[in-house]
Design an enzyme around this catalytic site. Structure first.
Site, short mmCIF file in Angstrom:
data_model
loop_
_atom_site.label_atom_id
_atom_site.label_comp_id
_atom_site.label_asym_id
_atom_site.label_seq_id
_atom_site.Cartn_x
_atom_site.Cartn_y
_atom_site.Cartn_z
N GLU A 123 0.83 -1.20 0.00
CA GLU A 123 0.00 0.00 0.00
C GLU A 123 0.87 1.25 0.00
O GLU A 123 1.98 1.27 0.53
CB GLU A 123 -0.91 0.01 1.24
CG GLU A 123 -2.05 -0.99 1.17
CD GLU A 123 -3.02 -0.82 2.33
OE1 GLU A 123 -2.87 0.16 3.11
OE2 GLU A 123 -3.91 -1.68 2.47
N GLN A 129 -5.01 3.08 -24.57
CA GLN A 129 -6.30 2.38 -24.48
C GLN A 129 -7.43 3.42 -24.56
O GLN A 129 -8.16 3.64 -23.61
CB GLN A 129 -6.36 1.58 -23.17
CG GLN A 129 -5.28 0.51 -23.08
CD GLN A 129 -5.42 -0.33 -21.82
OE1 GLN A 129 -6.52 -0.75 -21.46
NE2 GLN A 129 -4.31 -0.58 -21.14
N LYS A 155 1.58 -0.09 -42.42
CA LYS A 155 1.90 -1.29 -41.65
C LYS A 155 0.63 -1.91 -41.09
O LYS A 155 -0.44 -1.29 -41.09
CB LYS A 155 2.84 -0.94 -40.49
CG LYS A 155 2.16 -0.16 -39.38
CD LYS A 155 3.05 0.05 -38.18
CE LYS A 155 2.24 0.73 -37.07
NZ LYS A 155 3.04 1.03 -35.89
N GLY A 163 9.86 -1.77 -31.73
CA GLY A 163 9.63 -2.64 -32.89
C GLY A 163 9.20 -1.86 -34.12
O GLY A 163 9.76 -2.03 -35.22
#
Length: 327
Positions: free
Chosen positions: A44, A102, A197, A230
């Site tokens: 914690e 996200q 890509k 990458g």
């Protein structure tokens, strides 16, 4: 009590990037205030603010980089502590906004975690968020509070202009980065190319085609971040195979996870230019990586916010050849 521009102001740093926080505080013209981040045996987190913040405009500097969850929890707990201590405003300086990738449902039953983090920060008590090159500009709409999205472009472009590269083309590593590449090319007064890509799975990319003329050119790959490297290293090889003479990469955020350093070291990239929105550990420092500071830019932004001046002036580009810098 710290008075700046007629207002009570304090700047705090949590544990993510203290060096950057010190640079920002120096640019603002005041020292960092004192707080302690504590970790209990079970993991914690607790935060102890060591001086009064009542009635102050407080700025908290904390990129939510790896370990993302720990740094995010530090920020949320700090917000709660400041709110309960009667801070006048809580301004979060998050140079690197974790979870920003996200930002949409790419498949069924997926979360939109960038929106969840925005909700958490607001519930915790944030009044303003200051970030840099957030992954998708529309994520500013996830918040119901002001979000200032600073750009790393002037810092990266200044450095590249000073290299006096010839026959330059700016390259976007994918279709999604075309707008960023076009803005970069406008400042450098050159053309763009695009790498077509596909990404069969997260953190893996395959080059399909190169759109634009790169033969005999010095290519500058421009992206918002470099994670496992990458995309950039595969893209650099594809550009060299297509006849490019040299390939540089310029990214605001050097996430550099997993095999990134090895890939960059063994790649055909001439140089990887990043900023210090994320602290670069000593183990990741190699000759091919150049780190530029965003401390002055964020410090000047804080001063403009405190003086109720527009931030747009920080991103209006004219190149002064005599001074060799963007103004």
């Amino acid at each position: 009590m710290s008075i700046l521009l007629g207002k009570k102001v304090k700047i705090f740093s949590l544990s993510s990037n203290v060096e950057l926080a010190e640079e920002i505080a120096k640019a603002v013209g005041m020292p960092l205030s004192s707080c302690d981040v504590l970790h209990f045996a079970d993991g914690e987190i607790n935060v102890q603010i060591n001086e009064t913040v009542r009635g102050h405009h407080v700025f908290v500097i904390q990129p939510t980089s790896a370990p993302v969850n720990d740094h995010l929890m530090e920020l949320l707990i700090m917000c709660d502590a400041l709110k309960r201590a009667s801070a006048k405003t809580i301004n979060l300086v998050i140079p690197y906004y974790g979870y920003s990738r996200q930002d949409r449902k790419a498949r069924s039953r997926q979360p939109i975690s960038a929106k969840l983090v925005a909700d958490l920060l607001q519930v915790a008590g944030a009044d303003r968020v200051i970030t840099m090159d957030i992954h998708a500009a529309q994520e500013q709409g996830f918040f119901d509070i002001p979000v200032d999205n600073f750009m790393g472009l002037p810092i990266l472009a200044n450095y590249l202009m000073d290299k006096h590269l010839e026959n330059v083309v700016v390259v976007s590593p994918d279709h999604g980065g075309t707008t960023r590449a076009r803005e970069f090319a406008k400042v450098l007064d050159t053309t763009i190319a695009i790498i077509d890509k596909r990404r069969p799975e997260p953190n893996k990319a395959e080059v399909m085609n190169i759109i634009g003329d790169v033969k005999g050119k010095t290519c500058i790959l421009v992206d918002d971040m470099c994670d496992t490297a990458g995309t950039l290293t595969i893209g650099a090889k594809a550009l060299m195979d297509a006849g490019a003479t040299e390939v540089y990469a310029a990214c605001t955020h050097g996430v550099l996870s997993g095999p990134a350093i090895e890939r960059i070291q063994n790649s055909c990239l001439k140089e990887m230019i990043i900023t210090n929105t994320i602290k670069l550990d000593d183990s990741k420092k190699i000759d091919k990586i150049t780190v530029l500071s965003v401390g002055q830019l964020l410090g000047h932004g804080i001063l403009r916010i405190l003086s109720d001046e527009p931030l747009s002036g920080l991103f209006t580009y004219t190149y002064d050849k005599s001074k060799r810098e963007l103004l």
